[in-house]
Design an enzyme around this catalytic site. Sequence first.
Site, mmCIF file in Angstrom:
data_model
loop_
_atom_site.group_PDB
_atom_site.id
_atom_site.type_symbol
_atom_site.label_atom_id
_atom_site.label_comp_id
_atom_site.label_asym_id
_atom_site.label_seq_id
_atom_site.Cartn_x
_atom_site.Cartn_y
_atom_site.Cartn_z
ATOM 1 N N LYS A 82 0.814 -1.218 0.000
ATOM 2 C CA LYS A 82 0.000 0.000 0.000
ATOM 3 C C LYS A 82 0.850 1.272 0.000
ATOM 4 O O LYS A 82 0.437 2.304 -0.500
ATOM 5 C CB LYS A 82 -0.948 0.004 1.211
ATOM 6 N N ASP A 85 -9.897 2.814 2.082
ATOM 7 C CA ASP A 85 -10.009 2.346 3.474
ATOM 8 C C ASP A 85 -10.618 3.442 4.336
ATOM 9 O O ASP A 85 -11.289 3.167 5.323
ATOM 10 C CB ASP A 85 -8.630 1.969 4.042
HETATM 11 P P1 NAP Z 1 0.564 -2.849 8.138
HETATM 12 O O1 NAP Z 1 0.715 -1.546 7.449
HETATM 13 O O2 NAP Z 1 1.514 -3.957 7.872
HETATM 14 O O3 NAP Z 1 0.531 -2.546 9.718
HETATM 15 C C1 NAP Z 1 0.358 -3.567 10.645
HETATM 16 C C2 NAP Z 1 0.389 -2.989 12.043
HETATM 17 O O4 NAP Z 1 0.147 -4.065 12.941
HETATM 18 C C3 NAP Z 1 1.720 -2.383 12.432
HETATM 19 O O5 NAP Z 1 1.517 -1.316 13.316
HETATM 20 C C4 NAP Z 1 2.388 -3.540 13.171
HETATM 21 O O6 NAP Z 1 3.259 -3.139 14.157
HETATM 22 C C5 NAP Z 1 1.216 -4.171 13.868
HETATM 23 N N1 NAP Z 1 1.471 -5.563 14.179
HETATM 24 C C6 NAP Z 1 1.755 -6.562 13.316
HETATM 25 N N2 NAP Z 1 1.902 -7.726 14.004
HETATM 26 C C7 NAP Z 1 1.735 -7.421 15.313
HETATM 27 C C8 NAP Z 1 1.791 -8.185 16.503
HETATM 28 N N3 NAP Z 1 2.034 -9.496 16.481
HETATM 29 N N4 NAP Z 1 1.586 -7.565 17.678
HETATM 30 C C9 NAP Z 1 1.328 -6.232 17.712
HETATM 31 N N5 NAP Z 1 1.268 -5.462 16.614
HETATM 32 C C10 NAP Z 1 1.456 -6.047 15.429
HETATM 33 O O7 NAP Z 1 -0.888 -3.475 7.843
HETATM 34 P P2 NAP Z 1 -2.240 -2.668 7.577
HETATM 35 O O8 NAP Z 1 -2.437 -2.485 6.133
HETATM 36 O O9 NAP Z 1 -2.258 -1.498 8.466
HETATM 37 O O10 NAP Z 1 -3.332 -3.755 8.039
HETATM 38 C C11 NAP Z 1 -3.526 -4.090 9.405
HETATM 39 C C12 NAP Z 1 -4.686 -5.079 9.538
HETATM 40 O O11 NAP Z 1 -5.893 -4.456 9.134
HETATM 41 C C13 NAP Z 1 -4.537 -6.319 8.655
HETATM 42 O O12 NAP Z 1 -4.991 -7.440 9.371
HETATM 43 C C14 NAP Z 1 -5.461 -6.059 7.494
HETATM 44 O O13 NAP Z 1 -5.968 -7.251 6.935
HETATM 45 C C15 NAP Z 1 -6.553 -5.275 8.182
HETATM 46 N N6 NAP Z 1 -7.238 -4.390 7.235
HETATM 47 C C16 NAP Z 1 -8.566 -4.599 7.072
HETATM 48 C C17 NAP Z 1 -9.260 -3.778 6.216
HETATM 49 C C18 NAP Z 1 -10.728 -3.994 6.039
HETATM 50 O O14 NAP Z 1 -11.271 -3.495 5.059
HETATM 51 N N7 NAP Z 1 -11.396 -4.681 6.940
HETATM 52 C C19 NAP Z 1 -8.611 -2.764 5.503
HETATM 53 C C20 NAP Z 1 -7.243 -2.572 5.717
HETATM 54 C C21 NAP Z 1 -6.566 -3.401 6.585
HETATM 55 P P3 NAP Z 1 4.828 -3.161 13.913
HETATM 56 O O15 NAP Z 1 5.046 -1.907 13.110
HETATM 57 O O16 NAP Z 1 5.331 -3.146 15.304
HETATM 58 O O17 NAP Z 1 5.160 -4.417 13.161
#
Ligand code: NAP
Length: 546
Positions: free
Chosen positions: A168, A205
Site C-alpha cells: 500500500k 479504506d
Molecule cells: P501494516 O501496514 O503492515 O501494519 C500492521 C500494524 O500491525 C503495524 O503497526 C504492526 O506493528 C502491527 N502488528 C503486526 N503484528 C503485530 C503483533 N504481532 N503484535 C502487535 N502489533 C502487530 O498493515 P495494515 O495495512 O495497516 O493492516 C492491518 C490489519 O488491518 C490487517 O490485518 C489487514 O488485513 C486489516 N485491514 C482490514 C481492512 C478492512 O477493510 N477490513 C482494511 C485494511 C486493513 P509493527 O510496526 O510493530 O510491526
Amino acid sequence: MGLDELRWRIDALDDEIVKLICARLRVCADIASYKAENGLPVHDPEREGRKQADVLVKADEDLRGYVGAVYSRIFEQSREFQKAWQRTMHDTRHQKTIVSAAPLCDASPQVGARFGVLGARLGHSYSPLIHALLADYEYRIFEKGPEELEGFLLEGDFDGLNVTIPYKEAVLPYCTSISSEAARIGAVNTLIRLAGGGLYGDNTDYYGFSYMLGRLGVSVKGRKALILGDGGAAAAVRAVLSDRGAGEIVNITRRGADNYGDIDRHFDAGVIINATPVGMYPGNGASLVDLGGFRSCEAVLDLVYNPLKTELILQAEDEGIPCEGGLRMLVAQAKRASEIFIGCRGAGGVAEPRKGGVPDSAPGHIDPCASNESIALIERVVGTARRKVKNIALIGMPGCGKTSVGRRLAEITGREFFDTDELVALEAGKGVERIIAEDGEDAFRGMEEAALMDAAKMSGCVIATGGGIVKREANRRLLRQNSVVVFIDRAPDELPADGRPLSQLHGAGRLYGERLPLYLEWSEHKITARSDVGRTAAAVKEVLGV
Ligand code: NAP
C-alpha cells in the site's frame, strides 16, 4: 561549578545532539526511499530490537534504562519521519497531482476491463468474492514478490487494482496523481490506469472505516480512542476519527512510548480499534488487549475480517460493548474501489450527496456522497459474503445423522466437509470408541476441542461435530468466531446406540435430556431430522439460504 556553567555544558552537548539527530534523520530519508522502492515496511522490529540491544551495551551501566527510553523515542520518531517523508517528499519528487475526484479509468468495464487485487500472499483473499457480488467485471488475483512490483505496475495487464499488504505504501511512487485521502494517509489501496498514461492512486479504506463506524452508530466525538497498530490501515482509521471529532487519539504499538506493557494508562479510552493483523486467520484466538480494565469503553472495532469475530470482538460481546468486525469495512472499501474502477465516481459522475446533514452519532452518518442505493448494495453484499464465508456447524445427539447430513450438505453447497470425530481418529490413529475405552472421556474431549479449533478456523465449510461437543464451553467460543450452528434434532427412541459408547453407557434418553438445553442454547437453527439424509440436508440449506 556554578549552575550557569553546568547549563552552558548541557547547551553545548545539546547543540551536538541536535546536529546528530538531524544527520540521523537525513539518513532515515534515504532508508525510507529505499524501503518504499523495494516494497519493505517502514518498521523492521527485528532490526530495531538488535539496535536497541546494541545501544544498551554501549551505554554506561547505571544510565542504561534512561538511554534505552531515549532511544525508544528516537526509533519511534524516525519511523514517523520515514512515513511522512515517503508521503510528502515522494509526492514532490514524482510530481504527483493531488485530486479531489477520481479521474476516469483507461478502460470501460463494458469492453472487458481487467481488475484485480495486488498483494504478496492472497490465498485467503475475500476480494474476488466481494467484487463478483458488487459488479460485473473480470477480477483476478495478482500475487507478486517485491522484485516484480515495478515491472507489474508499469507494464502489467490490468486497468485497475486493489492493493493490499505489503504494497500500500510501496505503490505510491508509481502514482502520477493521488486522492487527497491517499496523500493524507500515505498509502494507496486502489489504483487505476489513466487514459493518458500513468496511474491514479486512491485510498478507499478511509471510506470503508467511516462506513463501518457509521453503521455501528456510536459517536466518537470528544471520546478518547485507542488504535492498536500504526501501519497503513491505522493511518486511515486515525484520519476518520480525527475528522469525526474524536478526543485524544493514541496509537498503541509494540515498542513505542504507548505500548501494550503499560496499556493501563489508557483504561479511560472510549473507543478501541484493532488495526493490526493480530487475531487474523490462522492466528485465531489471539488478542492484544484484555477489555476487562476498560470501564469506559463504548465501542470496539476490529479491522480483521477473517474470522468474522476475532477474540477481541468475542470479548466485547461478552462485556456487552457494541462491536463490529472488519467485513463491513472490507465490503464498503471494495464498493468505493469498484465505483472508481467503473468510473462512476469520476469527475463526471460523483454520486448524489444525501439530502440533509446527519449527526456523527447517527447510524446513517456514513459518507455525504453515499447514495441509499450504494448503502443497500453494500449491506446486501455483506449479508451474502457473511453467509458464504461462515462455516455451517452441525450439532446434535450421537446417531442423529450429523455426519451423513453434513457430507450431503457439503456436496449440494459445494463446500469442504470436516467431521471432528474423523479428525480426532486420524490424529490419534484409532477410533473414538477405542480412545474413550483406553484413554477415558476427558482425554477424548481434549482431542475433540483441538480438532474443532482447527476446523472452526476455516471459512465456508461444513463441520459435523461429536454429540458431546456441547460439554465444553470453550467449544462454543470456537464456533462463535466463524460458524452458524444448526441443531439436528432426532427423537431419542430413534437414535442408534451401536458404536456410540456414551449412549450405551448412559442411555440415549438420559443423554438427550441432559444435552437438549445446551443444543438449543448453542444453535441458531433447529432442524428435525427427516428419514432421508438428502431431505434433511436440503432443509438445512433452505433455512440458511446458502
Ligand atoms: P501494516 O501496514 O503492515 O501494519 C500492521 C500494524 O500491525 C503495524 O503497526 C504492526 O506493528 C502491527 N502488528 C503486526 N503484528 C503485530 C503483533 N504481532 N503484535 C502487535 N502489533 C502487530 O498493515 P495494515 O495495512 O495497516 O493492516 C492491518 C490489519 O488491518 C490487517 O490485518 C489487514 O488485513 C486489516 N485491514 C482490514 C481492512 C478492512 O477493510 N477490513 C482494511 C485494511 C486493513 P509493527 O510496526 O510493530 O510491526
